[in-house]
Design a protein around this motif. Structure first.
Motif, mmCIF file in Angstrom:
data_model
loop_
_atom_site.group_PDB
_atom_site.id
_atom_site.type_symbol
_atom_site.label_atom_id
_atom_site.label_comp_id
_atom_site.label_asym_id
_atom_site.label_seq_id
_atom_site.Cartn_x
_atom_site.Cartn_y
_atom_site.Cartn_z
ATOM 1 N N THR A 19 0.835 -1.212 0.000
ATOM 2 C CA THR A 19 0.000 0.000 0.000
ATOM 3 C C THR A 19 0.865 1.255 0.000
ATOM 4 O OG1 THR A 19 -1.668 -1.246 1.186
ATOM 5 C CG2 THR A 19 -1.962 1.125 1.132
ATOM 6 N N THR A 20 1.890 1.270 0.858
ATOM 7 C CA THR A 20 2.786 2.431 0.902
ATOM 8 C C THR A 20 3.441 2.627 -0.461
ATOM 9 O OG1 THR A 20 3.253 1.825 3.171
ATOM 10 C CG2 THR A 20 4.744 3.421 2.163
ATOM 11 N N LEU A 21 3.880 1.516 -1.066
ATOM 12 C CA LEU A 21 4.555 1.622 -2.361
ATOM 13 C C LEU A 21 3.604 2.041 -3.461
ATOM 14 C CD1 LEU A 21 7.039 -1.149 -1.787
ATOM 15 C CD2 LEU A 21 7.611 1.028 -2.853
ATOM 16 N N ALA A 22 2.387 1.489 -3.441
ATOM 17 C CA ALA A 22 1.414 1.854 -4.475
ATOM 18 C C ALA A 22 1.173 3.366 -4.426
ATOM 19 C CB ALA A 22 0.113 1.095 -4.264
ATOM 20 N N ALA A 26 2.221 5.845 -7.408
ATOM 21 C CA ALA A 26 1.147 6.653 -7.988
ATOM 22 C C ALA A 26 1.513 8.135 -7.936
ATOM 23 C CB ALA A 26 -0.165 6.391 -7.247
ATOM 24 N N GLU A 27 2.058 8.563 -6.824
ATOM 25 C CA GLU A 27 2.446 9.970 -6.667
ATOM 26 C C GLU A 27 3.513 10.333 -7.709
ATOM 27 O OE1 GLU A 27 0.996 11.995 -4.569
ATOM 28 O OE2 GLU A 27 2.274 13.739 -4.972
ATOM 29 N N ASN A 28 4.514 9.459 -7.856
ATOM 30 C CA ASN A 28 5.595 9.722 -8.807
ATOM 31 C C ASN A 28 5.112 9.784 -10.238
ATOM 32 O OD1 ASN A 28 8.729 9.649 -8.346
ATOM 33 N ND2 ASN A 28 7.703 8.760 -6.556
ATOM 34 N N LEU A 29 4.140 8.955 -10.579
ATOM 35 C CA LEU A 29 3.701 8.872 -11.982
ATOM 36 C C LEU A 29 2.451 9.714 -12.248
ATOM 37 C CD1 LEU A 29 4.198 5.024 -12.542
ATOM 38 C CD2 LEU A 29 5.781 6.880 -13.067
ATOM 39 N N VAL A 211 12.957 0.021 -2.844
ATOM 40 C CA VAL A 211 11.966 -0.694 -3.656
ATOM 41 C C VAL A 211 11.365 0.270 -4.686
ATOM 42 C CG1 VAL A 211 9.889 -2.127 -3.636
ATOM 43 C CG2 VAL A 211 11.412 -2.148 -1.658
ATOM 44 N N LEU A 212 11.069 1.487 -4.243
ATOM 45 C CA LEU A 212 10.495 2.492 -5.152
ATOM 46 C C LEU A 212 11.446 2.739 -6.329
ATOM 47 C CD1 LEU A 212 8.214 4.598 -5.617
ATOM 48 C CD2 LEU A 212 9.641 6.243 -4.379
ATOM 49 N N GLY A 213 12.742 2.887 -6.011
ATOM 50 C CA GLY A 213 13.748 3.118 -7.057
ATOM 51 C C GLY A 213 13.769 1.958 -8.047
ATOM 52 N N THR A 214 13.710 0.728 -7.540
ATOM 53 C CA THR A 214 13.732 -0.459 -8.411
ATOM 54 C C THR A 214 12.529 -0.445 -9.353
ATOM 55 O OG1 THR A 214 14.749 -1.696 -6.614
ATOM 56 C CG2 THR A 214 13.794 -3.001 -8.397
ATOM 57 N N ILE A 215 11.352 -0.130 -8.806
ATOM 58 C CA ILE A 215 10.120 -0.129 -9.611
ATOM 59 C C ILE A 215 10.180 0.966 -10.686
ATOM 60 C CG2 ILE A 215 7.618 0.361 -9.499
ATOM 61 C CD1 ILE A 215 7.593 -1.100 -6.794
ATOM 62 N N LEU A 216 10.560 2.179 -10.267
ATOM 63 C CA LEU A 216 10.569 3.291 -11.234
ATOM 64 C C LEU A 216 11.620 3.052 -12.320
ATOM 65 C CD1 LEU A 216 10.028 6.340 -8.841
ATOM 66 C CD2 LEU A 216 8.338 5.185 -10.300
#
Ligand code: DC
Length: 229
Positions: A19-22, A26-29, A211-216
């Motif tokens: 949830t935190t990552l979603a 979402a905020e980044n994109l 994790v956020l960096g890996t996803i983006l």
């Protein structure tokens, strides 16, 4: 022609930080995010204990009284149930367990799957849950599966619950996470597992920023956020 749906799916077990990552992705994109666990939790709370034993007709009739929608986007995305925000009362471990039980019932999954697809038809989004990449949005453009050991997840959940003022002990929490994993992974319909084309991220030794960096990074390698318009 690119026929992939403009959706980022984040699946994974309880307490992995989806949830935190979603919210952050979402905020980044500049997208909205859909917390499908909150839909199951909310419905479980409305239907009450033992609802999974009701006859299908009765259960369908009761589920049809509730509809879900999204308002806002990025960190400010709000999940609405019958036009009212879904509140933090759904976030307890007890409601999580009720949700995992109701989530084993095929007609409940069908009803929520249809609502999740209807919400996604309105706007591109980040969808998090257990079966986003496998069942609900199999043609999503970007798919991720987050994992971590039950011990690491229990510790993270403990910190979250303490921050919300709830008092829980680590051994009980680890046990509950294992029970919920068993329900989520072993159910015959839409069991928790990575989609074949998902990037599996072991988050055990990564913080949220890692994790956020890996996803983006993965999204940008696969064509970037323009693929989500
Ligand atoms: O992600 P969560 O802990 O809030 O989810 C609560 C329960 O809801 C989870 O144990 C199983 C169920 N669930 C599901 O079956 N499918 C989803 N897409 C999301 C949640």
């Amino acid at each position: 022609m690119n026929t992939a749906l403009p959706i980022v799916t984040l699946d994974g077990p309880a307490g992995v930080g989806k949830t935190t990552l979603a919210r952050r992705v979402a905020e980044n994109l500049g997208l909205s995010y859909l917390d499908t666990g909150a839909m199951f939790r909310c419905l479980a709370l409305k239907l009450g204990r033992g609802a999974e034993t009701l006859a299908e007709d009765e259960l369908r009739a009761r589920c049809s009284q509730w509809t879900f929608a999204l308002a806002g986007h990025g960190q400010c995305t709000t999940l609405l149930c019958n036009n009212m925000p879904v509140r933090s009362e759904v976030r307890t471990e007890e409601v999580g367990m009720l949700a995992a039980r109701i989530a084993t019932v095929p007609c409940v999954r069908d009803i929520l799957c249809a609502m999740q697809r209807a919400i996604a038809a309105q706007c591109p989004l980040v969808a998090e849950g257990r079966d986003m990449g496998t069942v609900v949005f199999p043609t999503a453009r970007f798919k991720f599966f987050l994992d971590a050991t039950p011990e690491v997840r229990a510790l993270r959940r403990l910190q979250d619950l303490e921050n919300q003022g709830q008092n829980v002990d680590l051994a009980t929490l680890t046990d509950k996470i294992r029970q919920r994993d068993a329900l989520d992974r072993n159910r015959p319909i839409a069991p928790l597992r990575p989609a074949k084309d998902a990037l599996v991220v072991d988050t055990s030794n990564l913080d949220i920023e890692g994790v956020l960096g890996t996803i983006l990074h993965h999204i940008s390698v696969l064509g970037g956020p323009d693929q989500l318009r």
